[in-house]
Scaffold this motif. Structure first.
Motif, PDB file in Angstrom:
ATOM      1  N   ALA A  74       0.830  -1.201   0.000  1.00 49.82           N
ATOM      2  CA  ALA A  74       0.000   0.000   0.000  1.00 49.82           C
ATOM      3  C   ALA A  74       0.865   1.251   0.000  1.00 49.82           C
ATOM      4  N   VAL A  75       0.294   2.319  -0.566  1.00 54.38           N
ATOM      5  CA  VAL A  75       0.807   3.677  -0.397  1.00 54.38           C
ATOM      6  C   VAL A  75      -0.221   4.420   0.453  1.00 54.38           C
ATOM      7  N   ALA A  76       0.232   5.010   1.556  1.00 47.20           N
ATOM      8  CA  ALA A  76      -0.633   5.822   2.422  1.00 47.20           C
ATOM      9  C   ALA A  76      -0.140   7.253   2.325  1.00 47.20           C
ATOM     10  N   ALA A  77      -1.005   8.162   1.885  1.00 47.35           N
ATOM     11  CA  ALA A  77      -0.559   9.498   1.513  1.00 47.35           C
ATOM     12  C   ALA A  77      -1.233  10.594   2.326  1.00 47.35           C
ATOM     13  N   GLU A  78      -0.594  11.759   2.318  1.00 49.78           N
ATOM     14  CA  GLU A  78      -1.154  12.960   2.934  1.00 49.78           C
ATOM     15  C   GLU A  78      -2.299  13.448   2.043  1.00 49.78           C
ATOM     16  N   ALA A  79      -3.396  12.711   2.092  1.00 45.66           N
ATOM     17  CA  ALA A  79      -4.545  12.959   1.226  1.00 45.66           C
ATOM     18  C   ALA A  79      -5.807  12.569   1.983  1.00 45.66           C
ATOM     19  N   ASP A  80      -6.938  13.072   1.535  1.00 42.32           N
ATOM     20  CA  ASP A  80      -8.203  12.764   2.188  1.00 42.32           C
ATOM     21  C   ASP A  80      -8.631  11.326   1.873  1.00 42.32           C
ATOM     22  N   ASN A 139      -1.754  -9.777 -10.732  1.00 38.17           N
ATOM     23  CA  ASN A 139      -0.702  -9.970  -9.732  1.00 38.17           C
ATOM     24  C   ASN A 139      -1.342 -10.422  -8.428  1.00 38.17           C
ATOM     25  N   ARG A 140      -0.817 -11.458  -7.866  1.00 37.49           N
ATOM     26  CA  ARG A 140      -1.372 -11.976  -6.615  1.00 37.49           C
ATOM     27  C   ARG A 140      -1.204 -10.985  -5.475  1.00 37.49           C
ATOM     28  N   HIS A 141      -0.101 -10.272  -5.490  1.00 39.04           N
ATOM     29  CA  HIS A 141       0.184  -9.301  -4.432  1.00 39.04           C
ATOM     30  C   HIS A 141      -0.092  -7.893  -4.958  1.00 39.04           C
ATOM     31  N   CYS A 142      -1.301  -7.425  -4.756  1.00 36.66           N
ATOM     32  CA  CYS A 142      -1.705  -6.102  -5.236  1.00 36.66           C
ATOM     33  C   CYS A 142      -1.368  -5.036  -4.191  1.00 36.66           C
ATOM     34  N   ALA A 143      -1.245  -3.811  -4.657  1.00 31.66           N
ATOM     35  CA  ALA A 143      -0.978  -2.677  -3.769  1.00 31.66           C
ATOM     36  C   ALA A 143      -2.040  -1.610  -3.981  1.00 31.66           C
ATOM     37  N   GLY A 144      -2.521  -1.038  -2.889  1.00 33.09           N
ATOM     38  CA  GLY A 144      -3.558  -0.020  -2.951  1.00 33.09           C
ATOM     39  C   GLY A 144      -3.041   1.358  -2.598  1.00 33.09           C
ATOM     40  N   PHE A 145      -3.956   2.322  -2.581  1.00 32.13           N
ATOM     41  CA  PHE A 145      -3.619   3.719  -2.303  1.00 32.13           C
ATOM     42  C   PHE A 145      -4.658   4.263  -1.325  1.00 32.13           C
ATOM     43  N   TYR A 146      -4.202   4.813  -0.194  1.00 32.51           N
ATOM     44  CA  TYR A 146      -5.101   5.235   0.881  1.00 32.51           C
ATOM     45  C   TYR A 146      -4.711   6.630   1.383  1.00 32.51           C
ATOM     46  N   GLY A 147      -5.676   7.348   1.919  1.00 33.74           N
ATOM     47  CA  GLY A 147      -5.433   8.687   2.447  1.00 33.74           C
ATOM     48  C   GLY A 147      -5.340   8.677   3.960  1.00 33.74           C
ATOM     49  N   LEU A 148      -4.484   9.539   4.503  1.00 35.34           N
ATOM     50  CA  LEU A 148      -4.268   9.624   5.952  1.00 35.34           C
ATOM     51  C   LEU A 148      -4.847  10.885   6.574  1.00 35.34           C
ATOM     52  N   ASP A 149      -5.200  11.880   5.772  1.00 32.25           N
ATOM     53  CA  ASP A 149      -5.510  13.202   6.315  1.00 32.25           C
ATOM     54  C   ASP A 149      -6.955  13.292   6.808  1.00 32.25           C
ATOM     55  N   LEU A 150      -7.307  14.442   7.425  1.00 29.70           N
ATOM     56  CA  LEU A 150      -8.621  14.530   8.075  1.00 29.70           C
ATOM     57  C   LEU A 150      -9.438  15.764   7.695  1.00 29.70           C
ATOM     58  N   TYR A 151      -9.168  16.356   6.548  1.00 30.30           N
ATOM     59  CA  TYR A 151      -9.893  17.559   6.171  1.00 30.30           C
ATOM     60  C   TYR A 151     -11.310  17.288   5.649  1.00 30.30           C
ATOM     61  N   VAL A 286       4.041  -0.867   4.131  1.00 25.48           N
ATOM     62  CA  VAL A 286       3.381   0.331   3.607  1.00 25.48           C
ATOM     63  C   VAL A 286       4.387   1.446   3.348  1.00 25.48           C
ATOM     64  N   VAL A 287       4.230   2.125   2.220  1.00 25.95           N
ATOM     65  CA  VAL A 287       4.984   3.334   1.907  1.00 25.95           C
ATOM     66  C   VAL A 287       4.110   4.535   2.268  1.00 25.95           C
ATOM     67  N   VAL A 288       4.670   5.516   2.950  1.00 26.87           N
ATOM     68  CA  VAL A 288       3.932   6.719   3.324  1.00 26.87           C
ATOM     69  C   VAL A 288       4.492   7.907   2.546  1.00 26.87           C
ATOM     70  N   TRP A 289       3.601   8.649   1.897  1.00 28.38           N
ATOM     71  CA  TRP A 289       3.979   9.863   1.168  1.00 28.38           C
ATOM     72  C   TRP A 289       3.412  11.074   1.904  1.00 28.38           C
ATOM     73  N   ALA A 290       4.272  11.983   2.313  1.00 27.04           N
ATOM     74  CA  ALA A 290       3.820  13.220   2.960  1.00 27.04           C
ATOM     75  C   ALA A 290       4.962  14.225   2.949  1.00 27.04           C
TER      76      ALA A 290
END
Length: 447
Positions: A74-80, A139-151, A286-290
């Motif tokens: 997963a990528v967890a980003a500074e996003a809603d 691909n058996r091992h998929c990766a998703g994209f998720y938001g961490l922020d609270l706006y 998990v990779v975190v982008w911020a």
């Protein structure tokens, strides 16, 4: 700051620097970084601005290797959360008759409408998203994209209602009454926060907590379901309900002086990351982008003197050696940013870094682009342990007040485990560049 210590630091950086050419064909260029990351479960990848093309491009290059070679999930980003989750559905190839199915990444990113939309609606994110969609196919091992922020108070409340109307209309009716507390403010979260803080309206705090508990009780039953899709949607709904609870408090705290809304925001991001790790399972990575200001350990900066913490500090405290923290810096170039909040993005010239800053020290090595592994280089860590200025450009850039607006003191040796320096950078290209972005403002700014 003494010239002798600066000269010594410059020499240590020259010795330790691993040159980077950014040649896309050289897939082994980041091998030393991948080796340094090792078995870390959480990799935090920062940025010194929200509008720099090279930061986004290289962050994506590193992330692609972590996903393809090390199985990051997963990528967890500074996003809603709700906007990111729409993209997540596209990346994972999830469809449902009740959703609008997105045909490509550009369409999947249309959920990002709130200022600053260019943070996610840009060419680099589209390119990475299409790569990830293709990677996930078959691909058996998929990766998703998720938001961490609270706006996203209102958007998340609507997402909870949509989920409940599909699964439990009676529960949806109760939720509708509870969230109706916000209706009079017409989706203006700050107007609600102001009115609730100064007693001009009744706080919605008890209502959103009650709704969260109600949903959690319902989801405890869903935990026994076997369909992964059902569990995923239930998890997303619960995260939206948690977000509404924290956002309600956040917008009230913006007008208080006795507690830091910054701390609440970064604690929410850390809690969301931990919830995501639990949901994805014990082997998830998990990779975190911020921004650097969120991911560089706050205890190594002047933030801690103000009683502020951040996501990077909390991840280190909670996960220890299981996390790895990478920052980015630049000396000069261009950046996409606004002059004031909610104004159109402009392409602005980034002034050369100030004397006494880490960025100027790196520039004075006369090396264009390089990687520094701080965790494993004791002599380098010691040379960079002296407190220096560090630049942070967010979605706002005001070069005329740069020292006051964009610099803070930091100890980089303790702030990051590694740093990538790119001496000259270029502006991120929005998908819908405004007239202001195409204008002459960047060229007219003096260095």
């Amino acid at each position: 700051m003494g010239g002798t210590s600066t000269n010594h630091a410059i020499e240590q950086v020259r010795r330790a620097a691993i040159p980077l050419s950014f040649n896309q064909a050289e897939s082994d260029e980041y091998d030393p970084l991948i080796k340094a990351i090792g078995d870390a479960r959480i990799v935090l990848i920062g940025e010194a601005s929200h509008g720099t093309h090279e930061f986004y491009r290289e962050r994506a290059r590193i992330t692609r290797r972590l996903i393809a070679e090390l199985g990051f999930s997963a990528v967890a980003a500074e996003a809603d959360w709700p906007d990111a989750y729409r993209l997540n559905r596209y990346l994972l190839g999830q469809t449902d008759p009740s959703w609008k199915t997105d045909n490509d990444a550009e369409e999947a990113l249309r959920g990002f409408q709130r200022f600053p939309s260019w943070m996610w609606r840009n060419e680099d994110v589209v390119g990475f998203s299409e790569w990830l969609r293709n990677h996930n196919r078959g691909n058996r091992h998929c990766a998703g994209f998720y938001g961490l922020d609270l706006y996203s108070l209102y958007t998340s409340a609507q997402a909870v209602l949509t989920y409940l109307y599909r699964n439990d209309p009676e529960a949806a009716r109760r939720a509708r009454l509870r969230y109706g507390c916000f209706e009079e403010f017409e989706e203006d979260s700050q107007a609600y926060g102001y009115a609730a803080n100064f007693g001009l309206t009744e706080s919605c705090e008890s209502a959103v907590i009650e709704q969260l508990l109600d949903l959690q009780r319902k989801n405890s039953e869903i935990a026994t379901w076997h369909a992964p899709h059902d569990r995923s949607e239930a998890f997303s709904a619960e995260q939206n309900a948690l977000l509404v609870r924290d956002a309600e408090r956040y917008y009230r705290m913006m007008f208080e002086r006795n507690e830091s809304s910054w701390n609440l925001r970064d604690t929410h991001m850390a809690d969301t990351l931990d919830a995501l790790l639990r949901f994805l399972g014990p082997s998830a990575r998990v990779v975190v982008w911020a921004h650097n200001s969120h991911l560089g350990d706050a205890q190594a900066t002047q933030m801690s003197r103000r009683g502020e913490l951040n996501l990077g500090q909390l991840v280190r405290e909670r996960h220890g050696s299981q996390c790895f923290n990478l920052g980015f810096t630049t000396h000069t170039g261009e950046v996409t940013a606004a002059t004031n909040w909610d104004e159109p993005a402009q392409r602005k010239r980034v002034r050369p870094s100030l004397q006494g800053s880490y960025e100027r020290l790196f520039h004075e090595t006369q090396l264009d682009n390089f990687l520094l592994r701080l965790r494993s280089q004791s002599s380098l860590r010691e040379a960079l342990s002296e407190s220096r200025l560090e630049r942070a450009i967010g979605v706002i850039y005001r070069p005329e007040t740069e020292r006051m607006s964009h610099y803070f003191l930091a100890n980089m040796s303790n702030q990051f485990d590694a740093v990538v320096h790119i001496d000259q950078t270029h502006a991120l290209v929005p998908l819908e560049p405004s007239e202001a972005w195409h204008g002459e403002e960047a060229a007219s700014l003096v260095n």
